[in-house]
Write a protein that holds these residues in place. Structure first.
Motif, PDB file in Angstrom:
ATOM      1  N   GLN A  20       0.831  -1.216   0.000  1.00  0.00           N
ATOM      2  CA  GLN A  20       0.000   0.000   0.000  1.00  0.00           C
ATOM      3  C   GLN A  20       0.859   1.256   0.000  1.00  0.00           C
ATOM      4  O   GLN A  20       0.546   2.229  -0.695  1.00  0.00           O
ATOM      5  N   CYS A  23       2.259   1.790  -3.371  1.00  0.00           N
ATOM      6  CA  CYS A  23       1.214   2.280  -4.291  1.00  0.00           C
ATOM      7  C   CYS A  23       0.860   3.740  -4.009  1.00  0.00           C
ATOM      8  O   CYS A  23       0.717   4.535  -4.939  1.00  0.00           O
ATOM      9  N   VAL A  33      -1.569   2.990 -10.375  1.00  0.00           N
ATOM     10  CA  VAL A  33      -1.184   1.930  -9.445  1.00  0.00           C
ATOM     11  C   VAL A  33      -2.323   0.932  -9.256  1.00  0.00           C
ATOM     12  O   VAL A  33      -3.493   1.269  -9.462  1.00  0.00           O
ATOM     13  N   SER A  34      -1.959  -0.297  -8.889  1.00  0.00           N
ATOM     14  CA  SER A  34      -2.984  -1.213  -8.385  1.00  0.00           C
ATOM     15  C   SER A  34      -2.369  -2.102  -7.321  1.00  0.00           C
ATOM     16  O   SER A  34      -1.187  -2.421  -7.360  1.00  0.00           O
ATOM     17  N   TRP A  35      -3.181  -2.457  -6.348  1.00  0.00           N
ATOM     18  CA  TRP A  35      -2.759  -3.267  -5.212  1.00  0.00           C
ATOM     19  C   TRP A  35      -3.783  -4.364  -5.025  1.00  0.00           C
ATOM     20  O   TRP A  35      -4.970  -4.093  -4.967  1.00  0.00           O
ATOM     21  N   MET A  36      -3.308  -5.594  -5.010  1.00  0.00           N
ATOM     22  CA  MET A  36      -4.250  -6.719  -4.875  1.00  0.00           C
ATOM     23  C   MET A  36      -3.727  -7.668  -3.799  1.00  0.00           C
ATOM     24  O   MET A  36      -2.655  -8.238  -3.938  1.00  0.00           O
ATOM     25  N   PRO A  37      -4.463  -7.839  -2.723  1.00  0.00           N
ATOM     26  CA  PRO A  37      -3.988  -8.719  -1.652  1.00  0.00           C
ATOM     27  C   PRO A  37      -4.411 -10.163  -1.878  1.00  0.00           C
ATOM     28  O   PRO A  37      -5.359 -10.424  -2.619  1.00  0.00           O
TER      29      PRO A  37
END
Lengths: 184, 355
Positions: A20, A23, A33-37
């Motif tokens: 995070q 990002c 940006v992209s954030w994928m958990p």
């Protein structure tokens, strides 16, 4: 510019927040940006990972099978993601707790003793910021001032007095990261 | 001024509901959408706009609270994930029958049954073809980004009130869990007007308002159905939304929606790099479906490949739209598996190009 990063380790090591912060810093620098958990059963089992993508262009797929950079903080994560790094890509691993060295010869490999450094700083909570520092030393895709701006966004105001400590941790990480192998 | 934030899809849905001027949210937690109610509880919108948020005792209770609030002319929303949405289906049919507006969010996970908590698109049929009983339709909006999750909440309420009809936002575990940059729209005030169909007490000199989906006289019930059908034809005429990428000169067409469309776009770009003229159409409304656009493109291309995270559901609508103008093939992963761009491209090469 496009940087596709997987960050993996035990729950509690700050894996998800590292992604995070990277990002948010990217947003501050005007990037997409992209954030994928991971949110599946593996989260309950103690290991966690997230995919962070920083790009100049619109990001098509947030879910990836291979990465420019893997940041692995424990052995199961190294086992899972070493082979998912693109040839010529980058592997950063935390030295503490690793039982085997990486095998790949076609990628750049860096080691960081972030845990030991965080103990020296008397604050193991900044462990993940030391790792971010190490990463930004090897791949300076984001300027430090934007990371700080990112932190200001991520952290609730009551923690803003900790930002200088986090900045210090980033600098330490930049200093202690070492090259372990250069891609053939 | 517009506000830029990094948000999870689920949080974005919740914030958008507050900003759209929603009066109430009723829900029950379930992975992977629990962040919607968590965000709302944390944010406590009662202090910001007076919006009420309540964790109901079950999904069934939540949808019936929505029914009640909508019957009073209020903007109400509920959200859940697949197994919870199945429970809500009775209520959705009642709301459609009673012609009331509401927004229902489904952050889809893989089934059948309790299935898994991983992302899927296997509730396409349920969303688009009914799900509950009776001849009814919902407008179904399929966001592919966190930004669209925000925009579709506002749009969803607009359409729900325009047609007095339930609107579904069909998200999935990827869009719900991922974080992206979003531009938030300004706070809309909650409406203080009472629509004339709202059951808020009989006024002197006015007829009483009754909200019901019950009509025991068959002749009358047929009239109710005809009225609903006329409304659905209006929706089909006015509310089709879709997006195309590189379709102008396309010889092959990909069709995909939601998160899967983003992955498919990468496969389409791979095809372009190899000199294959491929394009992509992404339906943003799954009902009403972009029938005309797909039919027109079907006449232009040599083949169509539908990609979904299910065993093949939207592909049936694509075939109906193509009306035999071009062969329609399908590739899908399911059970919570997410296809990779390579996999999609390989399937495309094998099925369409014949490699």
């Amino acid at each position: 510019m496009s940087e596709e990063i997987i960050i993996a380790g035990f729950g509690g090591q700050g894996v998800l927040s590292m992604g995070q912060i990277i990002c948010y810093s990217g947003v501050m620098q005007g990037k997409e940006v992209s954030w994928m958990p991971s949110y599946g059963p593996e989260m309950r089992g103690g290991t966690a990972n997230c995919t962070a993508i920083i790009s100049d262009e619109q990001i098509s797929s947030p879910v990836l099978t291979e990465f420019d950079t893997a940041i692995v903080l424990n052995q199961p994560s190294m086992d899972k993601f070493e082979d998912a790094i693109k040839p010529g890509g980058l592997l950063i691993y935390e030295e503490n707790g690793m039982t085997r060295k990486p095998r790949r010869k076609d990628i750049n490999i860096c080691a960081i003793a972030a845990y030991d450094e965080s103990v020296k700083m008397n604050n193991t909570k900044v462990f993940n910021m030391i790792v971010i520092g190490g990463f930004l030393k090897v791949k300076p895709i984001i300027e430090l001032e934007n990371v700080i701006k990112g932190l200001e966004k991520v952290l609730p105001e009551r923690y803003h007095h900790l930002i200088p400590l986090n900045e210090e941790a980033i600098h330490r990480g930049m200093k202690i990261i070492k090259e372990a192998h250069q891609a053939n | 001024m517009k506000e830029l934030r990094l948000m999870k899809g689920n949080e974005a849905l919740a914030e958008a509901a507050i900003r759209a001027g929603a009066d109430a949210y009723f829900g029950y937690p379930i992975t992977p959408q629990s962040e919607v109610i968590e965000y709302l509880m944390r944010e406590n919108p009662a202090d910001r706009t007076g919006m009420q948020v309540l964790q109901a005792e079950s999904e069934v209770a939540a949808i019936n609270m929505v029914y009640g609030a909508a019957g009073c002319g209020k903007k109400a929303m509920t959200s859940s994930s697949s197994p919870g949405i199945s429970l809500k289906m009775e209520g959705i049919s009642y709301i459609a029958g009673a012609e009331l507006p509401c927004v229902v969010v489904n952050v889809v996970r893989a089934g059948p049954g309790l299935g898994t908590i991983q992302p899927s698109q296997s509730d396409y049929f349920q969303a688009v073809k009914g799900g509950g009983h009776g001849d009814y339709k919902m407008i179904v909006l399929a966001p592919a980004t966190v930004q669209e999750s925000v925009d579709y909440v506002r749009l969803g309420f607009e359409l729900a009130f325009k047609y007095r009809n339930p609107v579904m936002i069909l998200s999935d575990g990827i869009i719900g869990q991922m974080m992206e940059k979003v531009e938030l729209f300004e706070q809309h005030p909650r409406s203080t007007e009472e629509p004339e169909w709202a059951t808020v007490g009989k006024k002197p000199g006015k007829d009483s308002v009754i909200v019901t989906s019950l009509q025991l006289q068959s002749e009358e019930q047929e009239k109710v159905n005809l009225k609903l059908q006329a409304k659905y034809r209006e929706m089909e005429k006015n509310e089709v939304r879709y997006e195309t990428h590189q379709c102008e000169d396309a010889e092959y067409l990909f069709v995909a929606f939601g998160s899967c469309a983003r992955i498919t776009r990468k496969a389409m770009e791979m095809a372009r790099k190899k000199g294959i003229k491929a394009g992509l159409i992404r339906p943003q409304t799954l009902y009403p479906f972009p029938v005309k656009a797909i039919h027109k493109l079907a006449k232009q291309v040599k083949g169509i490949m539908t990609v979904e995270m299910n065993a093949g559901q939207m592909v049936e609508d694509v075939r109906l739209a193509a009306r035999g103008e071009a062969p329609v093939e399908f590739f899908g992963r399911f059970g919570g598996m997410i296809p990779s761009p390579d996999e999609i491209f390989n399937a495309f090469e094998q099925k369409m190009i014949g490699g």
